[in-house]
Motif scaffolding. Structure first.
Motif, short mmCIF file in Angstrom:
data_model
loop_
_atom_site.label_atom_id
_atom_site.label_comp_id
_atom_site.label_asym_id
_atom_site.label_seq_id
_atom_site.Cartn_x
_atom_site.Cartn_y
_atom_site.Cartn_z
N VAL A 256 0.83 -1.32 0.04
CA VAL A 256 0.00 0.02 -0.13
C VAL A 256 0.65 1.19 -0.02
N GLU A 257 0.27 2.12 -0.80
CA GLU A 257 1.32 3.36 -0.90
C GLU A 257 1.03 4.14 0.36
N LYS A 258 1.94 5.19 0.52
CA LYS A 258 1.90 6.02 1.69
C LYS A 258 1.06 7.30 1.49
N PRO A 259 0.43 7.78 2.51
CA PRO A 259 0.56 7.01 3.80
C PRO A 259 -0.73 5.99 3.81
N CYS A 260 -0.36 5.00 4.87
CA CYS A 260 -1.31 3.74 4.69
C CYS A 260 -2.91 4.00 5.06
N SER A 261 -2.81 5.38 5.47
CA SER A 261 -4.47 5.70 5.73
C SER A 261 -4.60 7.02 5.74
N HIS A 262 -5.75 7.45 5.71
CA HIS A 262 -6.26 8.73 5.64
C HIS A 262 -6.29 9.27 6.78
N ASN A 263 -6.33 8.60 7.95
CA ASN A 263 -6.39 9.17 9.45
C ASN A 263 -6.19 7.99 10.32
N VAL A 264 -5.94 8.37 11.35
CA VAL A 264 -5.49 7.59 12.49
C VAL A 264 -6.57 6.32 12.63
N ARG A 265 -7.95 6.55 12.68
CA ARG A 265 -8.63 5.13 12.94
C ARG A 265 -8.40 4.10 11.93
N GLU A 266 -8.38 4.56 10.60
CA GLU A 266 -8.08 3.49 9.48
C GLU A 266 -6.83 3.15 9.54
N ALA A 267 -5.81 3.69 10.07
CA ALA A 267 -4.56 2.96 10.31
C ALA A 267 -4.68 1.80 11.32
N GLN A 268 -5.35 2.20 12.42
CA GLN A 268 -5.66 1.07 13.52
C GLN A 268 -6.28 0.14 13.06
N LEU A 269 -7.05 0.27 12.07
CA LEU A 269 -8.11 -1.04 11.51
C LEU A 269 -7.28 -1.72 10.62
N LEU A 270 -6.53 -0.85 9.76
CA LEU A 270 -5.57 -1.84 8.60
C LEU A 270 -4.44 -2.60 9.78
N ARG A 271 -3.91 -2.15 10.61
CA ARG A 271 -2.95 -2.83 11.43
C ARG A 271 -3.58 -4.13 11.95
N GLU A 272 -4.76 -3.83 12.64
CA GLU A 272 -5.84 -4.99 13.19
C GLU A 272 -5.72 -6.09 11.99
N ALA A 273 -6.18 -5.56 10.88
CA ALA A 273 -6.51 -6.52 9.84
C ALA A 273 -5.33 -7.34 9.33
N ALA A 274 -4.19 -6.51 9.37
CA ALA A 274 -2.75 -7.17 8.96
C ALA A 274 -2.47 -8.21 9.71
N HIS A 275 -2.62 -7.96 11.19
CA HIS A 275 -2.33 -9.07 12.13
C HIS A 275 -3.01 -10.20 12.17
N ARG A 276 -4.39 -9.78 11.96
CA ARG A 276 -5.28 -11.07 12.02
C ARG A 276 -5.17 -12.00 11.04
N THR A 277 -4.91 -11.44 9.81
CA THR A 277 -4.90 -12.38 8.62
C THR A 277 -3.61 -12.94 8.55
N SER A 278 -2.61 -12.53 8.91
CA SER A 278 -1.25 -12.92 8.86
C SER A 278 -0.72 -12.76 7.48
N LYS A 279 -1.20 -11.84 6.69
CA LYS A 279 -0.78 -11.55 5.19
C LYS A 279 0.52 -10.56 5.35
N VAL A 280 1.15 -10.56 4.07
CA VAL A 280 2.50 -9.58 4.27
C VAL A 280 1.96 -8.20 3.72
N VAL A 281 2.02 -7.26 4.52
CA VAL A 281 1.72 -5.86 4.16
C VAL A 281 3.01 -5.14 4.18
N ALA A 282 3.20 -4.38 3.23
CA ALA A 282 4.37 -3.47 2.85
C ALA A 282 4.05 -2.00 2.43
N HIS A 283 4.82 -1.01 2.85
CA HIS A 283 4.31 0.23 2.96
C HIS A 283 5.21 1.14 1.70
N GLY A 284 4.89 1.94 1.23
CA GLY A 284 5.38 2.64 0.11
C GLY A 284 6.54 3.52 0.63
N THR A 285 7.06 3.43 1.74
CA THR A 285 8.47 4.15 1.97
C THR A 285 9.53 3.27 1.75
#
Length: 435
Positions: free
Chosen positions: A127-156
């Motif tokens: 996912v390109e930077k920033p990974c979210s439009h706001n703080v709450r969506e960043a938290q939800l994305l982090r939760e989904a990444a850990h829950r699904t154990s998929k590889v998430v990389a950021h465009g930095t």
């Protein structure tokens, strides 16, 4: 001073060793070592083009789909990808079980919603930077990444540049002593986007899908392709666009792995008399820690009307330690000076010029090995939240005190309201669950 074990961890992480040793169960892909990773590129605009150039240069990637709401951009994606299948609705990609991963180069307001949907569909995500439009969506994305154990990389992508990693290892090894402060900047001459009124979307554009879960706004040419960056409803300003790269490696070299406790900012529109909603001038100071021995500071400066760059580069970072200072820029510059500002003969193995392909190769490698990407989801969220807090402090024109554990602003209800966003009235299928 950091304990020796902490120094070793930072050095190993800077050299990329953690990606090879930190294996998460369930991430490895059967037989993947000999296979190409089947990917889709979602968003065929400015940064999407960089993804096409990168992925077509990497032997481990096969671009199967391209997706965009603009038929002209979809056609360009087909051409640049070498004949991938075009789709106007990215959900068709998520339904295809043969697709291993997606790269997301859409406007910011779609980053986390698409990423979360892709993770839930079993896809790895770049996912390109920033990974979210706001703080709450960043938290939800982090939760989904850990829950699904998929590889998430950021465009930095500085995280995957060998020279950058070497420089960060030097800092953690104490080449300039204990690093107590870092500073970075983003100076450039942006364009005036003028004053415009709503009009009809161009032919071949699905504007309703483009707006997606965001609050509805009628089409207006200077808040569409690329210029969406400068509107609160769709982007995160130039701080979240270009400045986030400098945030990332300035914080990396500072050696912090948590959120700031204090954010103080000033800025606004000093130069452009146009429709842009974000500042063209911004200065932000972050404090980490709360006592002598663990307190550090990061300062960021943005000027979008000046080309009188420090060190003659539009972006870069300086690190100030108890025994000297270091300067580095993703434009390929580097120097180290000692306690009395004398030049130190410290060389890097190569130039610190960052490339999308380095970061995407690391993402592909981790999909195959089960490793943790250099620009992993936890780092991505910390960097994005720092940017969001900076924009909130600038917008409200006051200092924020932030609790790194609860990820809430202390004693400021108005500021806490800005940690999330308003979505489209009546709902939309792209609104993430849990907001």
């Amino acid at each position: 001073m950091l304990p020796s074990t902490r120094r070793k961890f930072l050095k190993d992480a800077a050299l990329g060793l953690t990606a090879a040793t930190m294996i998460t169960p369930g991430r490895s892909r059967a037989g993947a070592a000999a296979e190409r990773v089947r990917v889709a590129v979602i968003g065929c605009g400015n940064q999407g083009k960089a993804h096409f150039r990168s992925l077509t240069s990497l032997k481990d990637a096969e671009i199967v789909y391209v997706s965009d709401i603009d038929e002209e951009r979809r056609a360009l994606g087909v051409e640049m990808s070498g004949g991938a299948k075009p789709v106007d609705d990215f959900r068709r990609i998520l339904d295809d079980q043969s697709i291993d991963g997606v790269t997301i180069a859409t406007p910011d307001h779609w980053h986390a919603p698409i990423a979360i949907m892709a993770l839930e569909a079993g896809k790895h995500v770049y996912v390109e930077k920033p990974c979210s439009h706001n703080v709450r969506e960043a938290q939800l994305l982090r939760e989904a990444a850990h829950r699904t154990s998929k590889v998430v990389a950021h465009g930095t992508q500085a995280r995957s540049n060998p020279a950058m990693k070497q420089a960060m290892a030097l800092l953690s090894d104490g080449v300039i002593g204990d690093v107590l402060q870092s500073k970075s900047w983003n100076w450039q001459l942006r364009k005036d986007i003028g004053h415009m009124k709503p009009s009809t979307p161009p032919p071949g554009v699905n504007y309703d899908t483009w707006v997606g879960p965001a609050e509805w706004m009628p089409f207006q040419a200077n808040r569409f392709h690329y210029d969406w960056h400068w509107w609160h409803n769709f982007g995160c300003g130039d701080l979240g666009n270009d400045g986030i790269h400098e945030f990332d490696y300035a914080l990396w070299g500072l050696g912090v792995d948590t959120h700031p406790t204090v954010v103080s900012a000033a800025g606004g529109k000093y130069f452009f008399d146009d429709d842009q909603q974000f500042p063209d001038t911004q200065q932000v100071a972050f404090e980490f820690g709360d006592s002598v021995g663990n307190r550090k500071m990061f300062v960021f400066e943005m000027r979008l009307w000046s080309t009188t760059y420090p060190y003659n580069v539009d972006s870069g970072a300086e690190y100030f330690g108890t025994k000297g200072r270091m300067f580095i820029s993703k434009r390929g510059k580097f120097e180290v000076r000692g306690e009395r500002n004398e030049p130190m003969e410290v060389k890097l193995a190569g130039p610190p010029k960052t490339e999308v392909s380095e970061n995407q190769q690391n993402w592909l490698d981790c999909i195959k090995s089960g490793g943790v990407p250099n620009a992993n989801i936890d780092i991505a969220v910390r960097t994005a939240i720092a940017c969001h807090l900076a924009n909130i402090a600038t917008q409200l024109r006051r200092t924020l005190r932030f609790d790194p554990t609860s990820e809430k602003i202390i004693g400021d209800d108005e500021a806490n309201q800005l940690l999330a966003r308003k979505y489209r009235e009546g709902g939309h299928w792209g609104i993430p669950a849990g907001v």
